[in-house]
Design a protein around this motif. Structure first.
Motif, mmCIF file in Angstrom:
data_model
loop_
_atom_site.group_PDB
_atom_site.id
_atom_site.type_symbol
_atom_site.label_atom_id
_atom_site.label_comp_id
_atom_site.label_asym_id
_atom_site.label_seq_id
_atom_site.Cartn_x
_atom_site.Cartn_y
_atom_site.Cartn_z
ATOM 1 N N THR A 218 0.855 -1.181 0.000
ATOM 2 C CA THR A 218 0.000 0.000 0.000
ATOM 3 C C THR A 218 0.898 1.240 0.000
ATOM 4 O O THR A 218 2.102 1.162 0.275
ATOM 5 C CB THR A 218 -0.892 0.041 1.255
ATOM 6 N N LYS A 219 0.304 2.396 -0.264
ATOM 7 C CA LYS A 219 1.058 3.655 -0.213
ATOM 8 C C LYS A 219 1.679 3.862 1.171
ATOM 9 O O LYS A 219 2.816 4.321 1.289
ATOM 10 C CB LYS A 219 0.153 4.838 -0.550
ATOM 11 N N GLU A 220 0.922 3.512 2.210
ATOM 12 C CA GLU A 220 1.423 3.673 3.580
ATOM 13 C C GLU A 220 2.630 2.772 3.827
ATOM 14 O O GLU A 220 3.594 3.182 4.474
ATOM 15 C CB GLU A 220 0.314 3.370 4.606
ATOM 16 N N GLN A 221 2.575 1.553 3.320
ATOM 17 C CA GLN A 221 3.700 0.632 3.498
ATOM 18 C C GLN A 221 4.928 1.115 2.728
ATOM 19 O O GLN A 221 6.056 1.001 3.231
ATOM 20 C CB GLN A 221 3.307 -0.778 3.059
ATOM 21 N N LYS B 262 5.680 4.231 2.094
ATOM 22 C CA LYS B 262 6.205 5.349 2.885
ATOM 23 C C LYS B 262 6.981 4.826 4.096
ATOM 24 O O LYS B 262 8.020 5.383 4.469
ATOM 25 C CB LYS B 262 5.072 6.264 3.341
ATOM 26 N N LYS B 263 6.480 3.754 4.693
ATOM 27 C CA LYS B 263 7.159 3.158 5.846
ATOM 28 C C LYS B 263 8.528 2.602 5.438
ATOM 29 O O LYS B 263 9.513 2.772 6.157
ATOM 30 C CB LYS B 263 6.274 2.046 6.436
#
Length: 191
Positions: free
Chosen positions: A8-11, A13-14
């Motif tokens: 995902t986009k969040e992953q 970024k992480k």
């Protein structure tokens, strides 16, 4: 064979954030961008030369021409470079301007010199462990790139070319399908 996880986009970024915790932050961040913004394979990233990404005047190119020794299979490939990746390439050369002195040299350097596909795979393994993202591999960036293009409505035939697949069926296997995507799709239909 189990497919690499689509992030995902969040992953993503992480993963970029955990690059800051590594010894080679800038190099690792750049490797992540190469994978997620172009769909390049680990072997292609490892075999990149400086002259693949910049011209004689040190301007960042919008296409990367890989010869048959740099990629999977036994034929040359073209990787299209979008604005976001061109920006990251420029940032990379600002951090490592000495690389421009040897246009035939490796773009991604290690302490031992030339990077290998195994090195790139290991970097991703370490980053995903630090980010606590299970089932992700060096191929996750490629699958995420292909899936995101599909989600944005890009034709599967265009994605096939960008992924450098000889078979449309291979491209279709890369595209991730989830329950939210299926529910969203049926919501597009009304009478």
């Amino acid at each position: 064979m189990r497919q690499a996880k689509v992030l995902t986009k969040e992953q993503i970024k992480k993963v970029l954030k955990v690059c800051q915790l590594t010894r080679h932050e800038d190099r690792n961040r750049f490797i992540v961008y190469l994978s997620f913004l172009s769909g390049m394979r680990a072997i292609e990233i490892a075999n990149l030369r400086v002259n693949n990404v910049v011209n004689a005047e040190n301007e960042v190119l919008d296409t990367i021409a890989l010869d048959k020794t740099q990629t999977k299979g036994n034929k040359g490939q073209t990787v299209y470079v979008g604005k976001a990746l061109r920006k990251e390439i420029a940032v990379y050369f600002k951090k490592f301007p000495h690389l421009l002195n040897n246009k035939e040299g490796s773009l991604i350097k290690t302490q031992k010199g030339k990077t290998t596909s195994a090195t790139i795979q290991y970097v991703f393994k370490q980053l995903y462990e630090l980010a606590n993202i299970p089932n992700a591999t060096s191929h996750s960036g490629r699958r995420s790139f292909i899936t995101e293009l599909s989600e944005k409505g890009v034709s599967v035939r265009v994605i096939q070319e960008l992924a450098r697949h000889s078979s449309l069926q291979t491209t279709q296997r890369y595209i991730d399908v989830s329950v939210p995507k299926l529910k969203g799709a049926v919501d597009l239909i009304n009478v």
